[in-house]
Design a protein around this motif. Structure first.
Motif, PDB file in Angstrom:
ATOM      1  N   TYR A 281       0.838  -1.213   0.000  1.00  0.00           N
ATOM      2  CA  TYR A 281       0.000   0.000   0.000  1.00  0.00           C
ATOM      3  C   TYR A 281       0.868   1.257   0.000  1.00  0.00           C
ATOM      4  CZ  TYR A 281      -2.996   3.673   1.893  1.00  0.00           C
ATOM      5  OH  TYR A 281      -3.648   4.855   2.099  1.00  0.00           O
ATOM      6  N   ASP A 282       1.909   1.265   0.855  1.00  0.00           N
ATOM      7  CA  ASP A 282       2.772   2.443   0.944  1.00  0.00           C
ATOM      8  C   ASP A 282       3.397   2.807  -0.399  1.00  0.00           C
ATOM      9  OD1 ASP A 282       2.262   2.653   3.631  1.00  0.00           O
ATOM     10  OD2 ASP A 282       4.090   1.598   4.253  1.00  0.00           O
ATOM     11  N   LYS A 283       3.683   1.809  -1.210  1.00  0.00           N
ATOM     12  CA  LYS A 283       4.419   2.047  -2.454  1.00  0.00           C
ATOM     13  C   LYS A 283       3.526   2.339  -3.652  1.00  0.00           C
ATOM     14  CE  LYS A 283       8.049   2.409  -0.757  1.00  0.00           C
ATOM     15  NZ  LYS A 283       8.308   3.865  -0.646  1.00  0.00           N
ATOM     16  N   LEU A 284       2.217   2.136  -3.500  1.00  0.00           N
ATOM     17  CA  LEU A 284       1.314   2.325  -4.631  1.00  0.00           C
ATOM     18  C   LEU A 284       0.835   3.767  -4.729  1.00  0.00           C
ATOM     19  CD1 LEU A 284      -0.823  -0.913  -4.203  1.00  0.00           C
ATOM     20  CD2 LEU A 284       0.680  -0.416  -6.139  1.00  0.00           C
ATOM     21  N   GLY A 285       0.450   4.187  -5.929  1.00  0.00           N
ATOM     22  CA  GLY A 285      -0.225   5.460  -6.085  1.00  0.00           C
ATOM     23  C   GLY A 285      -1.582   5.415  -5.396  1.00  0.00           C
ATOM     24  N   LYS A 286      -2.067   6.578  -4.968  1.00  0.00           N
ATOM     25  CA  LYS A 286      -3.330   6.624  -4.228  1.00  0.00           C
ATOM     26  C   LYS A 286      -4.318   7.555  -4.934  1.00  0.00           C
ATOM     27  CE  LYS A 286      -0.976   4.893  -0.556  1.00  0.00           C
ATOM     28  NZ  LYS A 286       0.407   5.009  -1.087  1.00  0.00           N
ATOM     29  N   ASP A 287      -5.596   7.338  -4.683  1.00  0.00           N
ATOM     30  CA  ASP A 287      -6.587   8.314  -5.126  1.00  0.00           C
ATOM     31  C   ASP A 287      -6.660   9.444  -4.100  1.00  0.00           C
ATOM     32  OD1 ASP A 287      -8.199   7.583  -2.977  1.00  0.00           O
ATOM     33  OD2 ASP A 287      -9.623   6.447  -4.192  1.00  0.00           O
ATOM     34  N   GLN A 288      -7.567  10.383  -4.300  1.00  0.00           N
ATOM     35  CA  GLN A 288      -7.603  11.566  -3.430  1.00  0.00           C
ATOM     36  C   GLN A 288      -7.941  11.230  -1.975  1.00  0.00           C
ATOM     37  OE1 GLN A 288     -10.472  13.589  -5.738  1.00  0.00           O
ATOM     38  NE2 GLN A 288     -12.234  12.541  -4.860  1.00  0.00           N
ATOM     39  N   ASN A 289      -8.530  10.051  -1.754  1.00  0.00           N
ATOM     40  CA  ASN A 289      -8.833   9.627  -0.387  1.00  0.00           C
ATOM     41  C   ASN A 289      -7.865   8.560   0.108  1.00  0.00           C
ATOM     42  OD1 ASN A 289     -11.179  11.304  -0.027  1.00  0.00           O
ATOM     43  ND2 ASN A 289     -12.190   9.947  -1.501  1.00  0.00           N
ATOM     44  N   ASN A 290      -6.698   8.523  -0.531  1.00  0.00           N
ATOM     45  CA  ASN A 290      -5.642   7.603  -0.111  1.00  0.00           C
ATOM     46  C   ASN A 290      -6.010   6.135  -0.232  1.00  0.00           C
ATOM     47  OD1 ASN A 290      -3.364   9.202   0.517  1.00  0.00           O
ATOM     48  ND2 ASN A 290      -4.457   9.981   2.317  1.00  0.00           N
ATOM     49  N   ASN A 291      -6.884   5.816  -1.170  1.00  0.00           N
ATOM     50  CA  ASN A 291      -7.117   4.415  -1.483  1.00  0.00           C
ATOM     51  C   ASN A 291      -6.130   3.990  -2.569  1.00  0.00           C
ATOM     52  OD1 ASN A 291      -9.689   3.919   0.064  1.00  0.00           O
ATOM     53  ND2 ASN A 291     -10.340   5.634  -1.229  1.00  0.00           N
ATOM     54  N   ALA A 292      -5.509   2.820  -2.359  1.00  0.00           N
ATOM     55  CA  ALA A 292      -4.615   2.247  -3.373  1.00  0.00           C
ATOM     56  C   ALA A 292      -5.355   1.106  -4.051  1.00  0.00           C
ATOM     57  CB  ALA A 292      -3.332   1.738  -2.730  1.00  0.00           C
ATOM     58  N   VAL A 293      -5.425   1.161  -5.363  1.00  0.00           N
ATOM     59  CA  VAL A 293      -6.239   0.198  -6.108  1.00  0.00           C
ATOM     60  C   VAL A 293      -5.382  -0.506  -7.153  1.00  0.00           C
ATOM     61  CG1 VAL A 293      -8.235  -0.083  -7.624  1.00  0.00           C
ATOM     62  CG2 VAL A 293      -8.311   1.606  -5.759  1.00  0.00           C
ATOM     63  N   VAL A 294      -5.385  -1.817  -7.127  1.00  0.00           N
ATOM     64  CA  VAL A 294      -4.695  -2.593  -8.153  1.00  0.00           C
ATOM     65  C   VAL A 294      -5.721  -3.432  -8.914  1.00  0.00           C
ATOM     66  CG1 VAL A 294      -2.952  -4.367  -8.625  1.00  0.00           C
ATOM     67  CG2 VAL A 294      -2.570  -2.700  -6.796  1.00  0.00           C
ATOM     68  N   ASN A 295      -5.820  -3.206 -10.196  1.00  0.00           N
ATOM     69  CA  ASN A 295      -6.634  -3.992 -11.145  1.00  0.00           C
ATOM     70  C   ASN A 295      -8.122  -3.668 -11.153  1.00  0.00           C
ATOM     71  OD1 ASN A 295      -4.359  -5.378 -11.900  1.00  0.00           O
ATOM     72  ND2 ASN A 295      -4.791  -7.174 -10.650  1.00  0.00           N
ATOM     73  N   SER A 296      -8.680  -3.256 -10.007  1.00  0.00           N
ATOM     74  CA  SER A 296     -10.129  -3.086  -9.910  1.00  0.00           C
ATOM     75  C   SER A 296     -10.582  -1.797 -10.584  1.00  0.00           C
ATOM     76  CB  SER A 296     -10.557  -3.021  -8.440  1.00  0.00           C
ATOM     77  OG  SER A 296      -9.803  -3.899  -7.650  1.00  0.00           O
ATOM     78  N   LYS A 297     -11.867  -1.807 -11.001  1.00  0.00           N
ATOM     79  CA  LYS A 297     -12.582  -0.582 -11.331  1.00  0.00           C
ATOM     80  C   LYS A 297     -13.430  -0.263 -10.108  1.00  0.00           C
ATOM     81  CE  LYS A 297     -13.207  -1.345 -16.304  1.00  0.00           C
ATOM     82  NZ  LYS A 297     -14.223  -1.794 -17.300  1.00  0.00           N
ATOM     83  N   THR A 298     -13.176   0.873  -9.459  1.00  0.00           N
ATOM     84  CA  THR A 298     -13.826   1.094  -8.170  1.00  0.00           C
ATOM     85  C   THR A 298     -14.863   2.199  -8.197  1.00  0.00           C
ATOM     86  OG1 THR A 298     -12.026   2.575  -7.574  1.00  0.00           O
ATOM     87  CG2 THR A 298     -11.879   0.301  -6.793  1.00  0.00           C
ATOM     88  N   LEU A 299     -15.851   2.036  -7.313  1.00  0.00           N
ATOM     89  CA  LEU A 299     -16.808   3.086  -7.012  1.00  0.00           C
ATOM     90  C   LEU A 299     -16.766   3.193  -5.488  1.00  0.00           C
ATOM     91  CD1 LEU A 299     -18.794   4.594  -8.969  1.00  0.00           C
ATOM     92  CD2 LEU A 299     -20.572   3.127  -8.064  1.00  0.00           C
ATOM     93  N   LEU A 300     -16.104   4.260  -4.978  1.00  0.00           N
ATOM     94  CA  LEU A 300     -15.830   4.349  -3.549  1.00  0.00           C
ATOM     95  C   LEU A 300     -16.544   5.551  -2.963  1.00  0.00           C
ATOM     96  CD1 LEU A 300     -11.980   3.664  -3.734  1.00  0.00           C
ATOM     97  CD2 LEU A 300     -13.835   2.013  -3.505  1.00  0.00           C
ATOM     98  N   GLU A 301     -17.216   5.307  -1.842  1.00  0.00           N
ATOM     99  CA  GLU A 301     -17.951   6.373  -1.160  1.00  0.00           C
ATOM    100  C   GLU A 301     -17.563   6.289   0.309  1.00  0.00           C
ATOM    101  OE1 GLU A 301     -20.519   8.274  -2.679  1.00  0.00           O
ATOM    102  OE2 GLU A 301     -20.924   9.366  -0.817  1.00  0.00           O
ATOM    103  N   ASP A 302     -17.171   7.417   0.893  1.00  0.00           N
ATOM    104  CA  ASP A 302     -16.813   7.404   2.307  1.00  0.00           C
ATOM    105  C   ASP A 302     -15.804   6.282   2.583  1.00  0.00           C
ATOM    106  OD1 ASP A 302     -16.824   7.955   5.018  1.00  0.00           O
ATOM    107  OD2 ASP A 302     -18.610   6.749   5.417  1.00  0.00           O
ATOM    108  N   ALA A 303     -14.827   6.146   1.697  1.00  0.00           N
ATOM    109  CA  ALA A 303     -13.837   5.069   1.805  1.00  0.00           C
ATOM    110  C   ALA A 303     -12.457   5.690   1.688  1.00  0.00           C
ATOM    111  CB  ALA A 303     -14.038   4.041   0.692  1.00  0.00           C
ATOM    112  N   SER A 304     -11.589   5.424   2.676  1.00  0.00           N
ATOM    113  CA  SER A 304     -10.262   6.036   2.637  1.00  0.00           C
ATOM    114  C   SER A 304      -9.213   5.099   3.208  1.00  0.00           C
ATOM    115  CB  SER A 304     -10.262   7.354   3.436  1.00  0.00           C
ATOM    116  OG  SER A 304     -10.588   7.097   4.776  1.00  0.00           O
ATOM    117  N   GLY A 305      -8.012   5.245   2.706  1.00  0.00           N
ATOM    118  CA  GLY A 305      -6.882   4.481   3.238  1.00  0.00           C
ATOM    119  C   GLY A 305      -6.949   2.996   2.952  1.00  0.00           C
TER     120      GLY A 305
END
Lengths: 360, 360
Positions: A281-305
């Motif tokens: 997780y530390d080494k991956l790029g993050k979205d604006q809410n600090n979620n690191a995503v590998v391979n998935s297409k995500t729909l994230l709400e109230d989700a961080s870290g």
């Protein structure tokens, strides 16, 4: 033109069970594209070493069961370069065995032993550090290692204590220290002359074999007795009959901790052992809410870290989770707090006990 | 021996989008084994009706695209029994159309119209209630419905207000009430003579067709004009050419709310519309921490009140979640708070907008 005396042994026999359910006995971590870059960890490591070392001199040390994975992922590798342990032993037996094979092929070899599943940021700096060590090993009877400047008092790594009396890039090692408790780790950081042991070693084949002969005479004799078979059609039979007689000891314990010609170069590259989902997780790029995503297409709400991974392009909808590891595979779904990542090994044991060994 | 005049129309054209990602346009809720019992909802409903009604008199009203699913899941059903809407309309057109087909086959028919995707606990009581209604419809010009005694002021259902002046099991209906706001729903429960409208109707074919003729003369004439083709090889052509001309109205609006010969039997069985993951959760067995699990093999720690579903025998490890819907499919993983289950429709819209219609 790369130096024909330069060799590498890539250690690729481990499992990485804290990366379950992605890493399993049948398909360990080093054979996965953990970072979602398009390359598996062993592919990245091989290519990094190939910057300095002729490709045909890079040996892969692994377990018989991963033979097919190695050839599939590293198609330029010949059968000669894959050294198979018939059973799981610690690092000393397989490194000794591979070193004897290399010696028989080229007695002037200098070599690096490196894990296949680590992350290294600056490949040029890595190459420079290894080059410096190789040149030192060519002209000195030295066992060398690269040490990582600690960024926090990690209790999960061994430490290397070095002599800081000179400003030389290459430091004499005073001693190796086992994984410390937290207070000890803090004192190491305070003293300043401690580095993390990343399991990266460099030496001439001559030096390392002499050291084995001196410090592990029985182990040395066991593998030396097969010397005439190495790199011939009789090698497999010899190894099958004798490998299980080898002591189950690490190269650190077998030679490094017992020698006084050990040197360390403080690494000038950024390193991560990718030992846990959190370190990935530390080494991956993050979205604006600090979620690191590998391979998935995500729909994230109230989700961080969160650390989220699935098969390619799977839709993952998450609402209301913070600092979770969410890993989905065909047969296993893991939803686990990042703070408890060290417990994933225990979870794996429970899953195997309850549902069968095939899930690990 | 079952009464040859008894008929059923099973409504099986809906999608159930709040059950996404399991329920989709291509494979809606009624064709899934939502309860993990081994039967799909439409199979359970068909078998329940077959306790009273000859199997060959049970018609399935569905969309063309579900034709194959119906024959696969109900192999005893003949082509004659599957009535296909060529396009999505509300309930009035398809019920009128099917009723005309039944009339042509048996003018003495009495029939039930029932959803295919509801859950009913006590099948004997259900059969008794329907039998009572059928006998009343045989000798009275009545439109009948089964109403569910409300257990809380649900704002998601329509209500039936009935005349409580007699102790008769069969109550005259005063009026149908649209989905109320919360305060209105509370007052309904306080008054005591209100039932939930479960969309279950019973009548003789003669009565329902007369009612359509009186209250929806245009719709009646449209479908009556094809009468000579029904149950013949020319029917498909007629329907294809004319179905789209039908008004898009519900049977409630088209006839029930406009008639004064409507009666209700307060149901004596336990009912659930399985409209959301939460209502399914309510009906499933739970573990000691109130987790409801369908299909998965779970390892749960500090996890309670969750609704968990995956493909058969997938390992699901959850640590630290409370009151979540966790639904895993091949191409979609949903991790969503149970309290927000009504938002799943919106999530589905977002997923379709972001990633493509094929996910819904």
């Amino acid at each position: 033109m790369k130096n024909k005396n330069y060799y590498a042994i890539l250690m690729a026999g481990g499992v990485g069970s804290r990366f379950w359910p992605v890493s399993t006995q049948d398909f360990p971590k080093q054979f996965h594209d953990m970072l979602g870059t398009g390359d598996t960890l062993i592919q990245k490591t091989f290519n990094r070493l190939a910057n300095l070392i002729p490709k045909e001199n890079i040996f892969i040390l692994t377990n018989e069961r991963y033979n097919d994975l190695v050839f599939k992922q590293l198609p330029s590798v010949a059968k000669r370069q894959v050294v198979l342990e018939p059973e799981m032993r610690n690092t000393a037996p397989c490194i000794l065995y591979a070193s004897l094979k290399i010696q028989k092929e080229n007695e002037n070899a200098v070599m690096i032993v490196a894990p296949s599943d680590h992350w290294i940021e600056d490949e040029t700096e890595f190459t420079n550090n290894v080059q410096t060590a190789f040149e030192f090993c060519e002209s000195n009877d030295a066992l060398m290692t690269l040490g990582i400047a600690p960024t926090f008092p990690n209790t999960g790594y061994g430490y290397i204590e070095y002599n800081n009396s000179s400003n030389n890039k290459i430091k004499p090692v005073d001693q190796f220290r086992e994984k410390p408790d937290y207070e000890t780790a803090k004192s190491f950081l305070k003293q300043g002359n401690f580095l993390w042991n990343a399991g990266i070693f460099m030496w001439s084949v001559k030096t390392v074999l002499n050291t084995f002969k001196t410090n592990q005479p029985e182990l040395y004799e066991l593998f030396k007795s097969g010397y005439s078979t190495y790199n011939t059609e009789f090698e497999d039979d010899f190894i099958r009959d004798n490998y299980s007689k080898a002591d189950n000891i690490s190269v650190d314990y077998a030679i490094m901790e017992k020698s006084d010609n050990v040197f360390v170069i403080p690494a000038t590259f950024d390193w991560n052992d990718l030992g846990t989902w959190g370190s990935l997780y530390d080494k991956l790029g993050k979205d604006q809410n600090n979620n690191a995503v590998v391979n998935s297409k995500t729909l994230l709400e109230d989700a961080s870290g969160n650390m989220i991974r699935s098969k390619k392009d799977k839709i993952v909808v998450v609402d209301g989770l913070k600092d979770y590891i969410i890993v989905d595979k065909d047969e296993v779904l893991l939803i686990f707090p990042k703070t408890k990542e060290q417990d994933i090994k225990k979870v794996l044991q429970n899953v195997k006990a309850n549902f069968g060994e095939e899930y690990g």
